[in-house]
Design a protein around this motif. Structure first.
Motif, mmCIF file in Angstrom:
data_model
loop_
_atom_site.group_PDB
_atom_site.id
_atom_site.type_symbol
_atom_site.label_atom_id
_atom_site.label_comp_id
_atom_site.label_asym_id
_atom_site.label_seq_id
_atom_site.Cartn_x
_atom_site.Cartn_y
_atom_site.Cartn_z
ATOM 1 N N ASP A 1 0.811 -1.224 0.000
ATOM 2 C CA ASP A 1 0.000 0.000 0.000
ATOM 3 C C ASP A 1 0.837 1.264 0.000
ATOM 4 O O ASP A 1 0.313 2.379 0.085
ATOM 5 C CB ASP A 1 -0.959 0.004 1.192
ATOM 6 C CG ASP A 1 -0.242 -0.084 2.527
ATOM 7 O OD1 ASP A 1 1.010 -0.069 2.533
ATOM 8 O OD2 ASP A 1 -0.938 -0.188 3.562
ATOM 9 N N GLY B 1 3.178 2.025 2.289
ATOM 10 C CA GLY B 1 3.663 2.342 3.625
ATOM 11 C C GLY B 1 4.809 1.439 4.046
ATOM 12 O O GLY B 1 5.406 0.714 3.240
ATOM 13 N N ARG B 2 5.138 1.468 5.344
ATOM 14 C CA ARG B 2 6.194 0.634 5.913
ATOM 15 C C ARG B 2 5.699 0.091 7.246
ATOM 16 O O ARG B 2 4.970 0.756 7.973
ATOM 17 C CB ARG B 2 7.494 1.418 6.109
ATOM 18 C CG ARG B 2 8.027 2.025 4.809
ATOM 19 C CD ARG B 2 9.363 2.711 5.039
ATOM 20 N NE ARG B 2 10.443 1.757 5.229
ATOM 21 C CZ ARG B 2 11.116 1.169 4.243
ATOM 22 N NH1 ARG B 2 10.793 1.436 2.970
ATOM 23 N NH2 ARG B 2 12.088 0.325 4.499
ATOM 24 N N SER B 3 6.099 -1.123 7.548
ATOM 25 C CA SER B 3 5.711 -1.763 8.804
ATOM 26 C C SER B 3 6.961 -2.167 9.564
ATOM 27 O O SER B 3 7.943 -2.639 8.982
ATOM 28 C CB SER B 3 4.849 -3.006 8.543
ATOM 29 O OG SER B 3 3.598 -2.652 8.020
ATOM 30 N N LYS C 1 -1.829 -7.645 5.488
ATOM 31 C CA LYS C 1 -0.995 -6.797 4.639
ATOM 32 C C LYS C 1 -0.839 -7.373 3.228
ATOM 33 O O LYS C 1 -0.002 -6.910 2.465
ATOM 34 C CB LYS C 1 0.394 -6.619 5.275
ATOM 35 C CG LYS C 1 0.388 -5.798 6.556
ATOM 36 C CD LYS C 1 -0.064 -4.371 6.301
ATOM 37 C CE LYS C 1 0.002 -3.530 7.555
ATOM 38 N NZ LYS C 1 -0.445 -2.128 7.301
#
Length: 380
Positions: free
Chosen positions: A294, A296-298, A317
């Motif tokens: 998406d 973003g970063r996790s 995710k």
């Protein structure tokens, strides 16, 4: 020899309906047909008698005259000098028999269609559309250009100059089919003049040449839902080629192909990726950040002592389900990196660690011995 009563010939009552009359004649025709009764010389006469009876009783006007006057209705001028079809000539006999032939085999051979054929439906079209994995994740609205055939604007699809209505085909009288009689059988085929349409165009449209359609590139806005994958097919009803001479259009089928991603590999609704981690982070544990589809970063916690190939799950995710529902999961596979281009001090520290490990952890000693042997071989 006096004639038998037509109702008795077919074995029905005087009040029989049209369907009952036809059914009775079908039974008699199959029973008495000369081809089935080669050894019975009297069958042919009975077959013609049944045909004569049916030719009268199937026609409402002839039936009414017969009910009132009997056989006299068709003798001596009361019927206009014309005898019923079975005895009046091969044309009427073939017509009567073709009714039964159509009834018996019409469904199998295409039968009667109640007149001319409908205008031909346009062809279906296929369009191959490539999308990125991110577009498949989010869904998108995309404009595509489709080469196709559209209804002619000059004649409004009629194929006639100025939009005039086509005229009835003189060969088939608008039925779209013609018949050829051979003995007892009648062969029916599409009219060669109008190609089965039942109509002809005297003055073809100058723009479309009488086809009722012209070639054109169409711009269509297509909604690609989230979750599509390679092989997904999207149908747009009525967006295919226009039909001939005002016929209904076909459909457009869009086949999706999702491009390969440089980081993620997809398996259904799951995503997989390899994440490099340093040797110290793998040994001591720690936190790393990984990219997600998406954008973003996790943050992911690496347990101490992790080895290459270890998988970790990030729930929700992955990719969305095509028809709604929860997202799939994302799986991270750790790839422990061996340090390269070490300084003298770094090598010294590793050797010191190796010496300490020999006393406390034979397995670790073995591991670092293997690393040392690898470095030595690289130097050689």
């Amino acid at each position: 020899m006096s004639k038998r009563d037509f109702y008795d010939v077919l074995g029905i009552s005087k009040g029989a309906s049209a369907d009952e009359i036809k059914k009775a004649y079908r039974t008699k025709a199959k029973e008495l047909h000369p081809d089935r009764n080669a050894d019975n010389p009297g069958a042919e006469a009975k077959f013609k008698e049944a045909n004569e009876a049916y030719e009268v009783l199937k026609d409402a006007e002839k039936k009414a005259a017969y009910d009132r006057f009997g056989h006299a209705a068709f003798e001596g001028g009361m019927g206009g000098g014309q005898r019923p079809g079975g005895m009046g000539g091969n044309g009427d006999f073939a017509s009567a028999f073709s009714d039964v032939f159509d009834d018996l085999f019409g469904d199998f051979m295409g039968g009667r269609q109640g007149g001319r054929q409908r205008a031909a439906r346009g062809a279906d079209l296929r369009y191959n559309l490539r999308v990125t994995l991110e577009e498949a994740y989010n869904g998108l609205q995309k404009t595509i250009n489709v080469p196709t055939s559209v209804q002619c604007g000059e004649c409004n699809g009629s194929g006639s100059e100025g939009g005039a209505e086509p005229t009835t085909c003189p060969t088939c009288s608008g039925m779209g089919k013609v018949r050829a009689t051979q003995g007892f059988f009648t062969v029916e085929r599409s009219c060669p003049t109008c190609s089965g349409l039942g109509q002809i165009i005297k003055n073809p449209c100058g723009k479309c040449g009488g086809n009722g359609r012209v070639h054109k590139d169409r711009a269509l806005s297509v909604n690609i839902p989230a979750g599509v994958e390679t092989g997904t097919r999207i149908r747009l009803a009525g967006e295919g080629e226009a039909g001939m001479r005002g016929g209904p259009p076909g459909d457009l089928y869009i086949f999706i192909e999702v491009e390969q991603h440089k980081i993620f590999e997809r398996e259904g609704s799951e995503l997989h990726c390899r994440v490099p981690v340093s040797m110290t982070s793998a040994a001591l544990g720690g936190d790393i950040e990984v990219p997600t589809i998406d954008g973003g970063r996790s943050r992911v916690k690496i347990p101490a002592g992790s080895q290459s190939g270890r998988q970790m799950r990030l729930r929700g995710k992955g990719m969305p389900a095509l028809r709604g529902g929860a997202h799939g999961d994302m799986f991270i596979e750790l790839a422990v990196e061996t340090p390269v281009n070490l300084t003298s001090r770094q090598k010294e520290l590793l050797r010191e660690f190796e010496n300490l490990s020999e006393d406390n952890n034979p397995e670790a000693s073995s591991f670092f011995s293997s690393v040392k042997n690898f470095w030595d071989s690289m130097k050689g």
